[in-house]
Motif scaffolding. Structure first.
Motif, short mmCIF file in Angstrom:
data_model
loop_
_atom_site.label_atom_id
_atom_site.label_comp_id
_atom_site.label_asym_id
_atom_site.label_seq_id
_atom_site.Cartn_x
_atom_site.Cartn_y
_atom_site.Cartn_z
N LEU A 5 3.52 30.61 -2.93
CA LEU A 5 2.90 29.42 -3.48
C LEU A 5 2.45 28.53 -2.34
CD1 LEU A 5 5.55 28.37 -6.16
CD2 LEU A 5 3.34 29.39 -6.61
N THR A 6 1.41 27.78 -2.57
CA THR A 6 1.02 26.74 -1.63
C THR A 6 1.77 25.48 -2.02
OG1 THR A 6 -1.18 27.71 -1.44
CG2 THR A 6 -0.93 25.44 -0.73
N THR A 7 2.29 24.77 -1.06
CA THR A 7 3.01 23.53 -1.37
C THR A 7 2.30 22.34 -0.76
OG1 THR A 7 4.43 23.74 0.58
CG2 THR A 7 5.23 24.71 -1.48
N GLN A 8 2.59 21.19 -1.31
CA GLN A 8 2.01 19.95 -0.82
C GLN A 8 3.14 18.99 -0.48
OE1 GLN A 8 -0.41 19.03 -4.31
NE2 GLN A 8 -2.24 19.45 -3.11
N THR A 9 2.82 18.06 0.37
CA THR A 9 3.77 16.99 0.67
C THR A 9 3.20 15.71 0.09
OG1 THR A 9 2.70 16.65 2.81
CG2 THR A 9 4.65 18.04 2.78
N PRO A 10 3.98 14.74 -0.24
CA PRO A 10 5.42 14.73 0.00
C PRO A 10 6.17 15.49 -1.09
CG PRO A 10 4.78 12.67 -1.03
CD PRO A 10 3.51 13.47 -0.81
N GLN A 11 7.32 15.99 -0.70
CA GLN A 11 8.23 16.58 -1.66
C GLN A 11 9.12 15.43 -2.13
OE1 GLN A 11 10.05 19.40 0.97
NE2 GLN A 11 8.45 20.91 0.69
N GLY A 12 9.51 15.45 -3.38
CA GLY A 12 10.32 14.36 -3.91
C GLY A 12 11.70 14.82 -4.32
N PHE A 13 12.69 14.02 -3.98
CA PHE A 13 14.09 14.34 -4.31
C PHE A 13 14.81 13.05 -4.68
CE2 PHE A 13 12.67 17.17 -0.89
CZ PHE A 13 12.84 18.40 -1.49
#
Length: 71
Positions: free
Chosen positions: A12-20
C-alpha cells in the motif's frame, strides 16, 4: 544483494501524517525496538492493530523544492 520486482498487490502507499491516540503512541515509543522503521511498526510491536483510511492522491509529501514542480 539481489534486486527483483515485487508483487505490487501486496503493498500500500501511505501518507503522512499518521494519527494515533496520544497515550498509545507515547507507550509505543517507550523502549521502542532499535530496528523499527516507522510509527506504525512501533505501534504494532506493542500489540495494536493498524487501521487504514482512504487518502488523497493529491496530498503529496513536500520535502524538496522539486516536489512542488507539478502542483
Amino acid at each position: 544483494m539481489e534486486i527483483s520486482t515485487v508483487n505490487r498487490d501486496e503493498y500500500l502507499t501511505t501518507q503522512t501524517p499518521q494519527g494515533f491516540r496520544t497515550k498509545i503512541i507515547k507507550e509505543a515509543f517507550v523502549n521502542v525496538d532499535a530496528n523499527w522503521n516507522d510509527d506504525c511498526q512501533a505501534i504494532e510491536n506493542k500489540g495494536y492493530k493498524i487501521k487504514t483510511v482512504c487518502g488523497e492522491s493529491e496530498n503529496i509529501k513536500i520535502t524538496y523544492a522539486d516536489d512542488l514542480k507539478n502542483l
